[in-house]
Design an enzyme around this catalytic site. Structure first.
Site, PDB file in Angstrom:
ATOM      1  N   LYS A 113       0.834  -1.197   0.000  1.00 16.29           N
ATOM      2  CA  LYS A 113       0.000   0.000   0.000  1.00 16.29           C
ATOM      3  C   LYS A 113       0.874   1.254   0.000  1.00 16.29           C
ATOM      4  O   LYS A 113       1.446   1.625   1.003  1.00 16.29           O
ATOM      5  CB  LYS A 113      -0.943   0.058   1.203  1.00 16.29           C
ATOM      6  CG  LYS A 113      -1.975   1.185   0.992  1.00 16.29           C
ATOM      7  CD  LYS A 113      -2.604   1.708   2.260  1.00 16.29           C
ATOM      8  CE  LYS A 113      -1.792   2.747   2.967  1.00 16.29           C
ATOM      9  NZ  LYS A 113      -1.728   4.068   2.299  1.00 16.29           N
TER      10      LYS A 113
ATOM     11  N   GLY B  48       6.843   4.782   8.237  1.00 18.14           N
ATOM     12  CA  GLY B  48       6.025   5.985   8.373  1.00 18.14           C
ATOM     13  C   GLY B  48       6.236   6.614   9.732  1.00 18.14           C
ATOM     14  O   GLY B  48       7.288   6.444  10.349  1.00 18.14           O
ATOM     15  N   SER B  49       5.219   7.305  10.205  1.00 14.92           N
ATOM     16  CA  SER B  49       5.390   8.052  11.449  1.00 14.92           C
ATOM     17  C   SER B  49       5.353   7.130  12.661  1.00 14.92           C
ATOM     18  O   SER B  49       4.763   6.044  12.628  1.00 14.92           O
ATOM     19  CB  SER B  49       4.278   9.089  11.589  1.00 14.92           C
ATOM     20  OG  SER B  49       3.053   8.450  11.861  1.00 14.92           O
ATOM     21  N   THR B  50       5.989   7.583  13.738  1.00 17.28           N
ATOM     22  CA  THR B  50       5.996   6.817  14.979  1.00 17.28           C
ATOM     23  C   THR B  50       4.583   6.664  15.522  1.00 17.28           C
ATOM     24  O   THR B  50       4.210   5.602  16.043  1.00 17.28           O
ATOM     25  CB  THR B  50       6.921   7.498  16.007  1.00 17.28           C
ATOM     26  OG1 THR B  50       8.272   7.360  15.549  1.00 17.28           O
ATOM     27  CG2 THR B  50       6.819   6.856  17.383  1.00 17.28           C
TER      28      THR B  50
ATOM     29  N   GLY C 229       2.949   3.965  13.616  1.00 13.78           N
ATOM     30  CA  GLY C 229       3.656   2.728  13.943  1.00 13.78           C
ATOM     31  C   GLY C 229       3.174   2.136  15.258  1.00 13.78           C
ATOM     32  O   GLY C 229       2.932   0.934  15.370  1.00 13.78           O
TER      33      GLY C 229
ATOM     34  N   GLU D  24       9.754   0.975  10.545  1.00 10.98           N
ATOM     35  CA  GLU D  24      10.753   2.025  10.320  1.00 10.98           C
ATOM     36  C   GLU D  24      10.028   3.335  10.552  1.00 10.98           C
ATOM     37  O   GLU D  24       9.207   3.755   9.729  1.00 10.98           O
ATOM     38  CB  GLU D  24      11.272   1.999   8.872  1.00 10.98           C
ATOM     39  CG  GLU D  24      11.976   0.729   8.486  1.00 10.98           C
ATOM     40  CD  GLU D  24      13.421   0.686   8.929  1.00 10.98           C
ATOM     41  OE1 GLU D  24      13.860   1.611   9.647  1.00 10.98           O
ATOM     42  OE2 GLU D  24      14.098  -0.283   8.570  1.00 10.98           O
TER      43      GLU D  24
ATOM     44  N   CYS E 185      13.108  10.585   7.164  1.00 12.10           N
ATOM     45  CA  CYS E 185      13.000  10.147   8.564  1.00 12.10           C
ATOM     46  C   CYS E 185      14.335  10.198   9.271  1.00 12.10           C
ATOM     47  O   CYS E 185      14.398  10.407  10.470  1.00 12.10           O
ATOM     48  CB  CYS E 185      12.405   8.744   8.634  1.00 12.10           C
ATOM     49  SG  CYS E 185      13.150   7.595   7.483  1.00 12.10           S
TER      50      CYS E 185
ATOM     51  N   GLU F  81       9.417  15.602  15.377  1.00  8.87           N
ATOM     52  CA  GLU F  81       9.841  15.478  13.992  1.00  8.87           C
ATOM     53  C   GLU F  81       9.018  16.449  13.139  1.00  8.87           C
ATOM     54  O   GLU F  81       7.795  16.352  13.094  1.00  8.87           O
ATOM     55  CB  GLU F  81       9.620  14.040  13.525  1.00  8.87           C
ATOM     56  CG  GLU F  81      10.158  13.779  12.138  1.00  8.87           C
ATOM     57  CD  GLU F  81       9.982  12.333  11.710  1.00  8.87           C
ATOM     58  OE1 GLU F  81       8.915  11.760  11.973  1.00  8.87           O
ATOM     59  OE2 GLU F  81      10.906  11.790  11.093  1.00  8.87           O
TER      60      GLU F  81
END
Lengths: 254, 529
Positions: free
Chosen positions: B199, B251-253, B256, B273, B307, B404
């Site tokens: 995706k 992607g973003s924490t 995640g 990641e 990132c 971030e």
């Protein structure tokens, strides 16, 4: 026979503080030195071999043959992992042949503070089999013990105490797994969790709570004492979940 | 000679200002062949969906193509196609045969590299210089690299016993390096014998669809790679699908953590990641001019949508003034503008939403008292743009030092001792990447050891290679991508799949399994054979 500590959330938090304090010192020791200390643990266990055999017979209902086999396997397991300390990085690290003009290499480093739910089965060997691979690369650990023979865990603590192992590297809590697991999963200063024999419910709780701080999770099956003694129950892949691979780049030039 | 020495400092500055006009150097987009509309790529064919969403060019806000939004049924079909392909042939195909497909895909991407690069810049906003020279060459290299692993897996992981593939992998990738992230995910998964439902991000769906065309043309068996498009809901359906064995997410924490929670108790494998707040540490003994280039590469590369960006500059006090002055001069020469102009250094911000997030955090930085510097910059009227920016007088508690931003915004703070540098660098929930600038080797290695980050760049920054493992410590995720370490997340080791062979009654002490200790024999997974 004895009254055993039933560790609380507060005890667990104190153990994490002790493990965190001990971490840099332990990780900072040479790999060779960590190996010597693990080997020394094996020697100290051997020196108290008969006492452990007796305890297994008296408190865990082992027959003497099975008790001898478990203690000997625990000694061998410590020696096995002692040897891995200064070989693991060589086998599981890498030099990376990148296309640009850089020297690039990857080394495994300890994840940090690990909490380990120890197996119900094999009260001595199960504990050793969880503890040893975690401390090999320089992690510190809190072992959470709930089984029928918890005094063995405390006897093991005495062995560790006389093995040159720095205080705080291994912390042992006896108590209720069900009571502690939510706190363990949710503790933000726990970097990784090992759970042996987790139920689906426990796995769900640990993973859900652990997600708050992206905790590394490793689940393993419990097994019979005979299976714990087998070679299949020791492997460098018991170390792998508790390391972080760090890759360093540097230009090559004159 | 004496005249030169006497010249004031300003004479050495590269103050181009308006004096050097660059002629436009547009990259032609004529050779990009695009349909008006793309469906979902399922079981080797594109299929229509009920709804479509536009993919826009962030530099012009014009629609490039419409993309089919995958509904639950489409995700289900994609997963089942992947399952069927896995069980019917792909997992049993000899490694050397899998390798041929991957080599072919790598080769075909190379042949179409210009088209891919232009489309990547159109869809995502990154400068053509970067998509042409970095993204696309690395994409092809990744397929080549992992192709070679497919028939050598028994050498990849030390020890006895053959590792096994996992089954169906759900892979969810971000918008900052759309095709490169697809390659990072697909190449190792396919080399190890897994099948995939991918995706892509909803703002950058197009290069993955062109990749689907390449995959078709390469003759990859239907169902081995399926591509479903849409936003978080599609990803969520994929994560929760019972027939998916492994999720790999970049992607973003925040997302995640959400995925890790969603998967709690599911027994699905997971690698993440996630975000970063990389420290770029400049010591007083560093080669300063090189360091300044490294700082610029670290934070302004790809508009800071990286990132592992070096978004926190930690500079030793004694050289702080010199470094910030040189940085000021240097970013005044950066060219912000159309992504397809070959002279562009900083392209368009990927989306309106991301632009707003950057603006919000920059406003917060000013409110919290940090000093903002931005060079004079003419920004185009349409599209999403943000000039290169840095803040000085940033303290560790400032939000711009902790969160971030994922934009071309750098926070600068100073330190006095190496110990303080390490302390500050590690003072973050993230742990993805760091940079160290010093001419002293022993210092560089000791600082590298002390940093809690998965990648450390010494006297360089933002370098990537398919042979080099990449991934984070702490809340930057777990698992590695790249190199031999990148195979591990797609394989099951004999010691992991080991199950008790005898009932756990070997010891008289062992109680019958109670409701809380049923884990001794977890249910076998559907694909266990």
């Amino acid at each position: 026979m004895a009254n055993i500590c039933r560790a609380s959330r507060k005890d667990f938090r104190n153990a994490v503080v002790a493990a965190r304090d001990a971490h840099d010192g332990w990780a900072g020791r040479s790999a060779f030195n960590r190996g010597q200390i693990l080997y020394r643990m094996g020697e100290m266990l051997e020196s108290r071999r008969q006492a452990f055999v007796d305890t297994l017979v008296e408190t865990a209902g082992y027959d003497s043959g099975a008790a001898v086999a478990e203690v000997d396997a625990a000694i061998d397991r410590l020696v096995y992992y002692a040897g891995w300390t200064d070989k693991f990085a060589q086998v599981f690290g890498s030099i990376n042949p990148v296309a640009s003009s850089h020297f690039d290499f990857s080394v495994p480093e300890p994840s940090g503070v690990v909490a380990a739910f120890c197996p119900q089965s094999a009260p001595l060997l199960g504990l050793v089999s969880c503890m040893a691979p975690i401390i090999v690369p320089g992690n510190t650990v809190i072992l959470l013990v709930e089984n029928d023979a918890p005094t063995l865990a405390l006897d093991l603590a005495e062995v560790l105490d006389t093995s040159d192992l720095p205080g705080g590297v291994v912390n042992i809590l006896t108590g209720s797994r069900e009571e502690l697991r939510g706190h363990v999963g949710g503790h933000r200063d726990v970097d990784a969790i090992l759970s042996v024999g987790a139920s689906t419910e426990e796995r769900t709780i640990l993973e859900r709570e652990g997600a708050e701080s992206v905790t590394r999770m490793e689940f393993r099956s419990d097994r019979s004492p005979t299976e714990w003694r087998a070679d299949e129950s020791q492997s460098p892949y018991w170390i792998v979940p508790f390391v972080e691979v760090k890759t360093t780049w540097h230009p090559v030039g004159r | 000679m004496s005249e030169l020495e006497a010249a004031p400092d300003t004479a050495r500055e590269l103050l181009f200002g308006d004096e050097w006009e660059y002629a436009p150097a547009p990259q032609s987009a004529d050779h990009v062949r695009l349909e008006d509309r793309y469906g979902a790529f399922v079981d080797g064919a594109f299929r229509d969906t009920d709804e479509y969403f536009p993919s826009i060019n962030p530099a012009t806000e014009e629609t490039i193509a419409e993309v089919g939004l995958a509904d639950e049924q489409t995700v289900d079909d994609a997963v089942l196609a992947a399952r069927t392909a896995y069980e019917s042939h792909w997992r049993d195909l000899p490694g050397k045969e899998r390798a041929k497909y991957l080599y072919r895909i790598g080769r075909m991407i190379k042949e179409k590299s210009r088209e891919f690069a232009v489309l990547e810049s159109m869809d995502g906003g990154k400068p053509i210089r970067e998509s042409r020279d970095m993204d696309i060459p690395l994409v092809a290299a990744h397929f080549f690299h992992y192709a070679g692993w497919a028939d050598k897996l028994e050498y990849a992981l030390p020890g006895p016993g053959r590792p096994r593939s996992l089954g169906v992998c759900g892979q969810i990738i971000p918008w900052n390096f759309p095709l490169l992230m697809a390659a990072w995910k697909l190449a190792p998964a396919l080399a190890t014998g897994n099948t995939v439902v991918l995706k892509p991000a909803e703002t950058t769906p197009l290069t993955a669809l062109k990749l689907a065309e390449v995959i078709q043309e390469a003759g990859l068996p239907p169902g081995v790679v399926n591509i479903v498009q849409g936003a978080g809901g599609v990803g969520s359906a994929l994560v929760e699908h019972p027939e998916v064995d492994k999720i790999a997410f970049t992607g973003s924490t925040e997302v995640g953590k959400h995925i890790q929670k969603q998967l709690a108790g599911s027994q699905k494998r997971l690698t993440l990641e996630l975000g970063g707040k990389g420290a770029n540490i400049v010591f007083e003994d560093a080669p300063i001019d090189q360091a300044v280039e490294g700082i610029v590469d670290g934070i302004y590369f790809n508009q800071g949508h990286v990132c592992c960006a070096g978004s926190r500059l930690l500079v030793q006090e004694s050289v702080a003034e010199e470094v910030t002055q040189k940085l000021r001069d240097r970013i005044a020469t950066l060219r912000v503008g159309h992504p397809l102009d070959k002279n562009t250094d900083i392209g368009a911000i990927n989306s309106q939403q991301q632009l707003e997030k950057i603006r919000r955090l920059v406003d917060i930085g000013e409110q919290e008292g940090a000093d903002k510097f931005q060079p004079e910059c003419d920004l185009p009227e349409n599209g999403f743009w943000f000039p290169p920016t840095f803040f000085t007088n940033v303290t560790q508690s400032h939000r711009i030092a902790q969160e971030e931003i994922f934009g071309p915004v750098l926070s600068v703070s100073t330190f006095r001792t190496p110990e303080e540098a390490v302390e500050r660098a590690n003072n973050t929930e993230y742990g993805l990447a760091s940079g160290i600038w010093s001419d002293k080797g022993s210092k560089l290695f000791s600082i590298s050891q002390a940093l809690k980050s998965g990648v450390v760049w010494g006297n360089t920054y933002n370098k990537f290679d398919p042979a080099s493992p990449f991934g984070g410590y702490k809340e930057s995720g777990f698992g590695r991508e790249g190199g031999v370490h990148g195979l591990l997340p797609y394989l099951e080791l004999p010691s992991q799949s080991w199950q008790p062979q005898t009932p756990t009654n070997g010891s008289p002490s062992t109680k019958p399994a109670s409701s809380t200790s049923a884990g001794a024999s977890p249910e076998p997974k559907a694909d266990d054979t």
